[in-house]
Design a protein around this motif. Structure first.
Motif, short mmCIF file in Angstrom:
data_model
loop_
_atom_site.label_atom_id
_atom_site.label_comp_id
_atom_site.label_asym_id
_atom_site.label_seq_id
_atom_site.Cartn_x
_atom_site.Cartn_y
_atom_site.Cartn_z
N LYS A 115 43.45 -53.22 24.30
CA LYS A 115 43.14 -54.58 23.85
C LYS A 115 42.03 -54.56 22.80
CE LYS A 115 45.89 -57.47 25.80
NZ LYS A 115 46.73 -58.36 24.96
N ASN A 116 41.07 -53.69 23.01
CA ASN A 116 39.97 -53.58 22.06
C ASN A 116 40.48 -53.10 20.70
OD1 ASN A 116 37.21 -53.68 21.29
ND2 ASN A 116 37.08 -51.45 21.55
N LYS A 117 41.38 -52.10 20.73
CA LYS A 117 41.99 -51.60 19.49
C LYS A 117 42.81 -52.69 18.83
CE LYS A 117 45.04 -47.96 17.77
NZ LYS A 117 45.92 -46.80 18.14
N GLU A 118 43.54 -53.45 19.64
CA GLU A 118 44.35 -54.57 19.12
C GLU A 118 43.45 -55.60 18.43
OE1 GLU A 118 46.69 -58.28 21.14
OE2 GLU A 118 47.08 -56.29 22.00
N LEU A 119 42.28 -55.89 19.03
CA LEU A 119 41.35 -56.86 18.45
C LEU A 119 40.78 -56.36 17.13
CD1 LEU A 119 39.79 -59.52 18.71
CD2 LEU A 119 38.07 -58.28 20.05
N ILE A 120 40.43 -55.06 17.10
CA ILE A 120 39.87 -54.49 15.87
C ILE A 120 40.89 -54.57 14.74
CG2 ILE A 120 39.09 -52.35 14.78
CD1 ILE A 120 37.85 -51.61 17.49
N GLU A 121 42.15 -54.21 15.04
CA GLU A 121 43.19 -54.25 14.02
C GLU A 121 43.47 -55.67 13.57
OE1 GLU A 121 46.44 -52.32 15.87
OE2 GLU A 121 45.67 -50.28 15.54
N LEU A 122 43.42 -56.64 14.50
CA LEU A 122 43.63 -58.04 14.16
C LEU A 122 42.53 -58.54 13.23
CD1 LEU A 122 45.32 -60.63 14.73
CD2 LEU A 122 43.75 -61.10 16.61
N ASP A 123 41.28 -58.20 13.57
CA ASP A 123 40.16 -58.62 12.71
C ASP A 123 40.24 -57.96 11.33
OD1 ASP A 123 39.10 -60.32 14.56
OD2 ASP A 123 37.64 -58.88 15.37
N VAL A 224 45.36 -69.43 10.06
CA VAL A 224 44.02 -69.33 10.64
C VAL A 224 44.06 -69.71 12.13
CG1 VAL A 224 41.66 -70.25 10.59
CG2 VAL A 224 42.89 -69.82 8.44
N PHE A 225 44.80 -70.78 12.43
CA PHE A 225 44.90 -71.23 13.83
C PHE A 225 45.51 -70.14 14.71
CE2 PHE A 225 47.51 -73.18 17.17
CZ PHE A 225 46.52 -73.83 17.89
N GLU A 226 46.61 -69.52 14.23
CA GLU A 226 47.27 -68.49 15.02
C GLU A 226 46.39 -67.25 15.18
OE1 GLU A 226 49.97 -68.52 16.80
OE2 GLU A 226 50.32 -70.62 16.26
N TYR A 227 45.62 -66.91 14.10
CA TYR A 227 44.72 -65.75 14.17
C TYR A 227 43.64 -65.97 15.23
CZ TYR A 227 40.53 -63.12 12.92
OH TYR A 227 39.38 -62.36 12.97
N ILE A 228 43.00 -67.16 15.15
CA ILE A 228 41.92 -67.44 16.10
C ILE A 228 42.48 -67.50 17.53
CG2 ILE A 228 40.19 -69.12 16.81
CD1 ILE A 228 39.86 -69.87 13.87
N LYS A 229 43.66 -68.12 17.68
CA LYS A 229 44.26 -68.23 19.01
C LYS A 229 44.56 -66.85 19.58
CE LYS A 229 48.52 -69.62 19.60
NZ LYS A 229 49.76 -70.46 19.72
N THR A 230 45.12 -65.96 18.76
CA THR A 230 45.44 -64.62 19.21
C THR A 230 44.16 -63.84 19.53
OG1 THR A 230 47.43 -64.62 17.84
CG2 THR A 230 46.64 -62.48 18.63
N ARG A 231 43.14 -64.03 18.67
CA ARG A 231 41.87 -63.33 18.88
C ARG A 231 41.20 -63.79 20.19
NH1 ARG A 231 36.39 -63.12 17.70
NH2 ARG A 231 35.76 -61.12 16.75
N ASN A 232 41.18 -65.10 20.42
CA ASN A 232 40.58 -65.62 21.65
C ASN A 232 41.30 -65.09 22.90
OD1 ASN A 232 38.71 -67.02 20.17
ND2 ASN A 232 39.74 -69.00 20.35
N ALA A 233 42.63 -64.99 22.82
CA ALA A 233 43.41 -64.49 23.94
C ALA A 233 43.07 -63.03 24.21
CB ALA A 233 44.90 -64.64 23.66
N ALA A 234 42.89 -62.24 23.14
CA ALA A 234 42.55 -60.83 23.31
C ALA A 234 41.16 -60.67 23.94
CB ALA A 234 42.60 -60.11 21.96
N ILE A 235 40.20 -61.50 23.48
CA ILE A 235 38.85 -61.44 24.05
C ILE A 235 38.87 -61.84 25.53
CG2 ILE A 235 36.56 -62.51 23.96
CD1 ILE A 235 36.89 -62.69 20.91
N ALA A 236 39.65 -62.89 25.86
CA ALA A 236 39.76 -63.32 27.25
C ALA A 236 40.37 -62.23 28.12
CB ALA A 236 40.59 -64.60 27.33
N ALA A 237 41.37 -61.53 27.57
CA ALA A 237 42.02 -60.45 28.31
C ALA A 237 41.04 -59.31 28.56
CB ALA A 237 43.25 -59.94 27.56
#
Length: 457
Positions: A115-123, A224-237
């Motif tokens: 999940k952390n790797k997924e978040l880094i790649e998303l950012d 932007v909305f989809e990026y932030i939504k996906t990012r928040n879900a990854a952080i919550a996970a």
């Protein structure tokens, strides 16, 4: 003179002949007549000492189930106590290993790293975009409120159904639906209000979210909305995975050392060293704090003896000698069996005493109780009573005859008796034969009216 001497000689011969006849007659009579001992009855209260095998019993006990092991099964490593052992709060009952700990922790770490790797790649892909927006905040609030409302509605409908009150899925109509019932339980009313409040919160969050969608100045681009939504879900996970790792470590730590919840006696251990435990059953049983163990002794179901509360009881042990105690009461169980409850001396109940543990491991302890009948009766030696299948009987001694050149004649009279109680040496009967003589320890079988002779050992 010759005639006188002849007559005198004849008298002497006659006397000797008679004496010899009497001697041999007595000898024959002595040989053929049954010999008995004469014993006297007495009056008094029947008394006997009874011995019981008594077991330690814990009137109040608590079954301990280690619920954490249901999700994380363990293998028992070492057991530190035995039944009857007195423990203090915090004392170790047993230690264990968590076989799945390493594999489960490794999986959680791998999921967290992924999940952390997924978040880094998303950012990295969206590094020029904003990571926050009011629109996303309101969206998350709406989703959270929707989940809370759904849970509250379910809880209220389920609770109401247990009272045979049926609520529809439309929360707005619940007040009207409850109005048809004469009485609504208080807990249902509270659950309904909570669901209505949660539904209102969801409606407000939903309205706020849709309001910002209609505001072009506040609304963000879809990407932007989809990026932030996906990012928040990854952080919550990731936060959830972190919580799971902490919980797993905490659970494993609590399971590796199982301790007593309070002071008390160990009643039983339901696990074994090397055995698996999954929390589906009790792990051990401990007496409730402050509860005092007692001794329980089984009484013969058919016994008519009534042992009074407070009767002296002597606890006999090879290790501790004889200690005085007393009967608390008699317990009649559901199956009609009877047991004596006997108190345990204070010295055996001290924290540093191993007596209770030893009594349990030995399978019990011997208790002697002296029983004494409430009323007096006729007491006779146990050896003087007989039974012919039709009942108990004794042989009473009867005397007759006697006179010049003869002795009184002793006979026996077969007499039925009613036995009240008995032990190995004494029998209590209801008939009043106080201080009469009985035939005892006869050298051969007797019959009614038979002539007998006394012999002395």
């Amino acid at each position: 003179m010759k005639l006188k001497r002849f007559a005198l000689r004849g008298l002497i011969i006659l006397f000797v002949t008679v004496a010899l006849c009497m001697f041999f007659a007595r000898t024959v009579q002595t040989i053929t007549t049954p010999k008995v001992q004469l014993v006297s009855t007495s009056s008094g209260r029947f008394e006997t000492t009874m011995k019981f095998s008594a077991q330690v019993s814990f009137p109040e006990k608590e079954e301990i189930i280690i619920e954490e092991a249901e999700k994380t099964p363990i293998t028992v490593d070492r057991i530190y106590v035995k039944p009857g052992h007195f423990v203090k709060a915090g004392d170790t009952i047993f230690t264990a290993k968590v076989p799945s700990f390493e594999s489960e922790m490794e999986k959680l770490r791998n999921d967290y790293d992924a999940k952390n790797k997924e978040l880094i790649e998303l950012d990295a892909r969206n590094r020029t975009l904003s990571k926050e927006s009011r629109q996303n905040e309101l969206y998350d609030e709406m989703i959270g409120a929707q989940t809370a409302a759904a849970d509250a509605v379910y809880d209220a409908r389920f609770l109401a159904l247990s009272y045979d009150i049926r609520l529809t899925g439309d929360v707005s109509g619940w007040t009207q639906q409850l109005g048809v019932y004469e009485e609504v339980p208080e807990d249902v009313t509270k659950a309904v209000k909570k669901a209505q409040s949660a539904q209102s919160a969801y409606e407000a969050a939903k309205a706020a979210y849709f309001e910002i969608l209609d505001n072009r100045k506040l609304r963000v681009r879809d990407d932007v909305f989809e990026y932030i939504k996906t990012r928040n879900a990854a952080i919550a996970a990731m936060e959830e995975l972190t919580t799971q790792m902490i919980d797993l470590a905490s659970t494993a730590n609590s399971l590796t050392k199982v301790v007593a919840p309070h002071d008390g006696y160990i009643v039983s251990i339901e696990v074994s060293e090397g055995g698996a435990y999954d929390g589906s059953k009790k792990a051990y049983v401990i007496s409730k704090e402050g509860s005092v163990p007692v001794l329980l002794a089984d009484i013969d179901r058919d016994s008519q003896r009534t042992i009074a509360d407070g009767t002296r009881a002597d606890i006999e042990s090879e290790t501790y000698g004889t200690r005085r105690s007393e009967v608390i009461d008699t317990v009649i169980n559901a199956d009609a069996s009877k047991q004596l409850r006997i108190s345990i001396p204070e010295e055996f109940l001290s924290e540093d005493s191993a007596a209770i543990r030893r009594f349990v491991s030995d399978g019990g302890v011997t208790v002697s109780i002296t029983y004494r009948a409430r009323q007096s009766s006729t007491l006779i030696p146990a050896s003087a009573i007989h039974n012919d299948g039709d009942g108990d009987y004794v042989y009473l001694i009867r005397w007759s005859g006697g006179g010049f050149m003869s002795q009184s004649r002793m006979t026996v009279e077969k007499t039925k008796v009613t036995v009240l109680d008995r032990n190995d040496t004494v029998v209590s009967i209801s008939e009043d034969y106080t201080y009469q003589q009985l035939a005892d320890r006869e050298d051969r079988g007797l019959t009614d009216k038979m002539t007998v002779m006394e012999y002395v050992q």
